[in-house]
Design a protein around this motif. Structure first.
Motif, PDB file in Angstrom:
ATOM      1  N   ARG A  20       0.869  -1.110   0.163  1.00  0.00           N
ATOM      2  CA  ARG A  20       0.002   0.084  -0.014  1.00  0.00           C
ATOM      3  C   ARG A  20       0.875   1.303  -0.134  1.00  0.00           C
ATOM      4  NH1 ARG A  20      -5.305  -0.488   3.863  1.00  0.00           N
ATOM      5  NH2 ARG A  20      -5.817   1.169   2.545  1.00  0.00           N
ATOM      6  N   PRO A  21       1.859   1.492   1.100  1.00  0.00           N
ATOM      7  CA  PRO A  21       2.664   2.516   0.689  1.00  0.00           C
ATOM      8  C   PRO A  21       3.443   2.621  -0.602  1.00  0.00           C
ATOM      9  CG  PRO A  21       3.152   1.376   2.812  1.00  0.00           C
ATOM     10  CD  PRO A  21       2.025   0.531   2.100  1.00  0.00           C
ATOM     11  N   TYR A  22       3.899   1.394  -1.016  1.00  0.00           N
ATOM     12  CA  TYR A  22       4.784   1.538  -2.303  1.00  0.00           C
ATOM     13  C   TYR A  22       3.751   2.189  -3.338  1.00  0.00           C
ATOM     14  CZ  TYR A  22       6.522   0.173  -6.818  1.00  0.00           C
ATOM     15  OH  TYR A  22       6.692   0.048  -8.155  1.00  0.00           O
ATOM     16  N   ALA A  23       2.461   1.379  -3.441  1.00  0.00           N
ATOM     17  CA  ALA A  23       1.497   2.110  -4.455  1.00  0.00           C
ATOM     18  C   ALA A  23       1.379   3.505  -4.318  1.00  0.00           C
ATOM     19  CB  ALA A  23       0.339   1.393  -4.423  1.00  0.00           C
ATOM     20  N   LYS A  24       1.266   4.028  -3.251  1.00  0.00           N
ATOM     21  CA  LYS A  24       0.813   5.414  -2.918  1.00  0.00           C
ATOM     22  C   LYS A  24       2.249   6.233  -3.444  1.00  0.00           C
ATOM     23  CE  LYS A  24      -0.551   8.926   0.376  1.00  0.00           C
ATOM     24  NZ  LYS A  24      -0.826   9.229   1.822  1.00  0.00           N
ATOM     25  N   VAL A  25       3.400   5.948  -3.047  1.00  0.00           N
ATOM     26  CA  VAL A  25       4.853   6.693  -3.439  1.00  0.00           C
ATOM     27  C   VAL A  25       4.977   6.509  -4.866  1.00  0.00           C
ATOM     28  CG1 VAL A  25       7.076   6.646  -2.946  1.00  0.00           C
ATOM     29  CG2 VAL A  25       5.475   6.475  -1.155  1.00  0.00           C
ATOM     30  N   ALA A  26       4.495   5.475  -5.445  1.00  0.00           N
ATOM     31  CA  ALA A  26       5.203   5.282  -6.770  1.00  0.00           C
ATOM     32  C   ALA A  26       4.040   6.161  -7.439  1.00  0.00           C
ATOM     33  CB  ALA A  26       4.652   3.623  -7.253  1.00  0.00           C
ATOM     34  N   ASP A  27       2.909   6.245  -7.338  1.00  0.00           N
ATOM     35  CA  ASP A  27       1.829   7.073  -8.003  1.00  0.00           C
ATOM     36  C   ASP A  27       2.388   8.626  -7.908  1.00  0.00           C
ATOM     37  OD1 ASP A  27      -0.639   7.660  -9.392  1.00  0.00           O
ATOM     38  OD2 ASP A  27      -1.246   8.744  -7.395  1.00  0.00           O
ATOM     39  N   LEU A  55       8.833   5.304   2.495  1.00  0.00           N
ATOM     40  CA  LEU A  55       7.689   4.581   2.490  1.00  0.00           C
ATOM     41  C   LEU A  55       6.980   4.694   3.477  1.00  0.00           C
ATOM     42  CD1 LEU A  55       8.946   1.341   0.565  1.00  0.00           C
ATOM     43  CD2 LEU A  55       7.474   3.082  -0.222  1.00  0.00           C
ATOM     44  N   ASN A  56       7.654   4.710   4.731  1.00  0.00           N
ATOM     45  CA  ASN A  56       6.887   4.467   6.125  1.00  0.00           C
ATOM     46  C   ASN A  56       8.212   5.048   6.937  1.00  0.00           C
ATOM     47  OD1 ASN A  56       8.405   2.183   6.984  1.00  0.00           O
ATOM     48  ND2 ASN A  56       6.767   1.003   6.012  1.00  0.00           N
ATOM     49  N   ASP A  57       7.941   5.063   8.407  1.00  0.00           N
ATOM     50  CA  ASP A  57       8.851   5.398   9.418  1.00  0.00           C
ATOM     51  C   ASP A  57      10.171   4.621   8.993  1.00  0.00           C
ATOM     52  OD1 ASP A  57       7.083   7.222  10.158  1.00  0.00           O
ATOM     53  OD2 ASP A  57       6.738   6.242  12.035  1.00  0.00           O
ATOM     54  N   THR A  58      10.255   3.497   8.930  1.00  0.00           N
ATOM     55  CA  THR A  58      11.632   2.850   8.543  1.00  0.00           C
ATOM     56  C   THR A  58      11.690   2.145   7.285  1.00  0.00           C
ATOM     57  OG1 THR A  58      10.518   0.743   9.075  1.00  0.00           O
ATOM     58  CG2 THR A  58      11.304   1.918  11.002  1.00  0.00           C
ATOM     59  N   ASP A  59      10.970   2.272   6.289  1.00  0.00           N
ATOM     60  CA  ASP A  59      11.366   1.614   5.295  1.00  0.00           C
ATOM     61  C   ASP A  59      11.461   2.542   3.814  1.00  0.00           C
ATOM     62  OD1 ASP A  59      11.214  -1.034   6.169  1.00  0.00           O
ATOM     63  OD2 ASP A  59       8.942  -1.116   5.895  1.00  0.00           O
ATOM     64  N   ARG A  60      12.412   2.349   3.093  1.00  0.00           N
ATOM     65  CA  ARG A  60      12.565   3.220   1.919  1.00  0.00           C
ATOM     66  C   ARG A  60      12.626   2.621   0.518  1.00  0.00           C
ATOM     67  NH1 ARG A  60      11.441   5.928   5.740  1.00  0.00           N
ATOM     68  NH2 ARG A  60      12.849   7.453   6.832  1.00  0.00           N
ATOM     69  N   LEU A  61      12.171   3.403  -0.351  1.00  0.00           N
ATOM     70  CA  LEU A  61      12.195   2.802  -1.865  1.00  0.00           C
ATOM     71  C   LEU A  61      13.550   3.448  -2.336  1.00  0.00           C
ATOM     72  CD1 LEU A  61      10.795   1.340  -4.446  1.00  0.00           C
ATOM     73  CD2 LEU A  61       9.655   3.829  -4.604  1.00  0.00           C
ATOM     74  N   LEU A  62      14.077   2.684  -3.152  1.00  0.00           N
ATOM     75  CA  LEU A  62      15.421   2.923  -3.890  1.00  0.00           C
ATOM     76  C   LEU A  62      15.054   2.989  -5.376  1.00  0.00           C
ATOM     77  CD1 LEU A  62      18.640   3.532  -3.256  1.00  0.00           C
ATOM     78  CD2 LEU A  62      18.977   1.536  -4.027  1.00  0.00           C
ATOM     79  N   PHE A  63      15.438   4.059  -5.903  1.00  0.00           N
ATOM     80  CA  PHE A  63      14.930   4.058  -7.556  1.00  0.00           C
ATOM     81  C   PHE A  63      16.162   4.878  -8.136  1.00  0.00           C
ATOM     82  CE2 PHE A  63      12.797   7.756  -5.798  1.00  0.00           C
ATOM     83  CZ  PHE A  63      12.844   8.718  -6.513  1.00  0.00           C
ATOM     84  N   ALA A  73      11.962   7.877 -17.555  1.00  0.00           N
ATOM     85  CA  ALA A  73      11.069   6.680 -16.413  1.00  0.00           C
ATOM     86  C   ALA A  73      11.810   6.502 -15.182  1.00  0.00           C
ATOM     87  CB  ALA A  73      10.932   5.446 -17.337  1.00  0.00           C
ATOM     88  N   LEU A  74      10.879   6.307 -14.338  1.00  0.00           N
ATOM     89  CA  LEU A  74      11.346   5.693 -12.973  1.00  0.00           C
ATOM     90  C   LEU A  74      11.756   4.344 -12.776  1.00  0.00           C
ATOM     91  CD1 LEU A  74       8.483   7.616 -11.307  1.00  0.00           C
ATOM     92  CD2 LEU A  74      11.038   8.353 -10.869  1.00  0.00           C
ATOM     93  N   LEU A  75      12.748   3.999 -12.306  1.00  0.00           N
ATOM     94  CA  LEU A  75      13.360   2.640 -12.236  1.00  0.00           C
ATOM     95  C   LEU A  75      13.174   2.261 -11.090  1.00  0.00           C
ATOM     96  CD1 LEU A  75      14.191  -0.212 -13.401  1.00  0.00           C
ATOM     97  CD2 LEU A  75      16.529   0.584 -13.589  1.00  0.00           C
ATOM     98  N   MET A  76      12.402   1.513 -10.354  1.00  0.00           N
ATOM     99  CA  MET A  76      12.263   1.069  -8.954  1.00  0.00           C
ATOM    100  C   MET A  76      13.242  -0.083  -8.789  1.00  0.00           C
ATOM    101  SD  MET A  76      10.226   3.165  -8.259  1.00  0.00           S
ATOM    102  CE  MET A  76       8.813   4.105  -8.608  1.00  0.00           C
ATOM    103  N   LEU A  77      14.180   0.006  -7.721  1.00  0.00           N
ATOM    104  CA  LEU A  77      15.390  -0.956  -7.824  1.00  0.00           C
ATOM    105  C   LEU A  77      14.910  -1.894  -6.638  1.00  0.00           C
ATOM    106  CD1 LEU A  77      18.261   1.483  -8.130  1.00  0.00           C
ATOM    107  CD2 LEU A  77      17.425  -0.288  -9.751  1.00  0.00           C
ATOM    108  N   GLU A  78      14.728  -1.426  -5.373  1.00  0.00           N
ATOM    109  CA  GLU A  78      14.584  -2.216  -4.330  1.00  0.00           C
ATOM    110  C   GLU A  78      13.876  -1.442  -2.873  1.00  0.00           C
ATOM    111  OE1 GLU A  78      18.149  -4.088  -2.147  1.00  0.00           O
ATOM    112  OE2 GLU A  78      19.006  -2.317  -2.658  1.00  0.00           O
ATOM    113  N   VAL A  79      13.186  -2.140  -2.167  1.00  0.00           N
ATOM    114  CA  VAL A  79      12.756  -1.715  -1.055  1.00  0.00           C
ATOM    115  C   VAL A  79      13.755  -1.741  -0.007  1.00  0.00           C
ATOM    116  CG1 VAL A  79      11.237  -1.828   0.760  1.00  0.00           C
ATOM    117  CG2 VAL A  79      10.160  -1.937  -1.385  1.00  0.00           C
TER     118      VAL A  79
END
Length: 127
Positions: A20-27, A55-63, A73-79
């Motif tokens: 859910r947080p990924y979908a929100k941040v990706a959008d 993404l939230n208090d402790t997790d980050r999206l690397l791109f 384009a955005l290239l999502m690499l890893e959480v």
């Protein structure tokens, strides 16, 4: 206003547990709103131009951003779980110091996008 950025994912990418947080941040990122996604530019000679979004208090999206001709384009690499940057396969054990992380700007990030020879028309998963 810029058109939405296309979302690509690196082979093996998984947002399991943070869907859910990924979908929100990706959008938010696709709309080009780096400020709302709390995007920071990670700078280090070893890993090049990478960005992280909260993404939230402790997790980050690397791109990263990639470009082919006039499309970016955005290239999502890893959480990255629990701020464990050292465990990232893309950062290769590099130390990420929070006081060295800078806010990222979309226009600058687009200029720095990694050029690709080919960008698939329909597939969203690349390696």
């Amino acid at each position: 206003m810029n058109p939405p950025l296309r979302i690509l994912t690196y082979t093996g990418f998984s947002a399991h547990g943070v869907e859910r947080p990924y979908a929100k941040v990706a959008d938010t990122l696709a709309q080009g709103d780096f400020h709302a996604a709390k995007v920071k530019k990670l700078q280090h000679v070893t890993y090049g131009k990478l960005y992280r979004a909260r993404l939230n208090d402790t997790d980050r999206l690397l791109f990263s951003l990639v470009r082919h001709q006039d499309e970016t384009a955005l290239l999502m690499l890893e959480v990255i779980r629990h701020h464990n940057y050292a465990g990232s396969r893309f950062l290769r054990g590099a130390e990420v110091l929070s006081d060295k992380i800078q806010d990222a700007d979309l226009q600058e990030a687009c200029k720095d996008a990694v050029p690709l020879r080919y960008l698939p028309e329909t597939r969203t998963n690349i390696h």
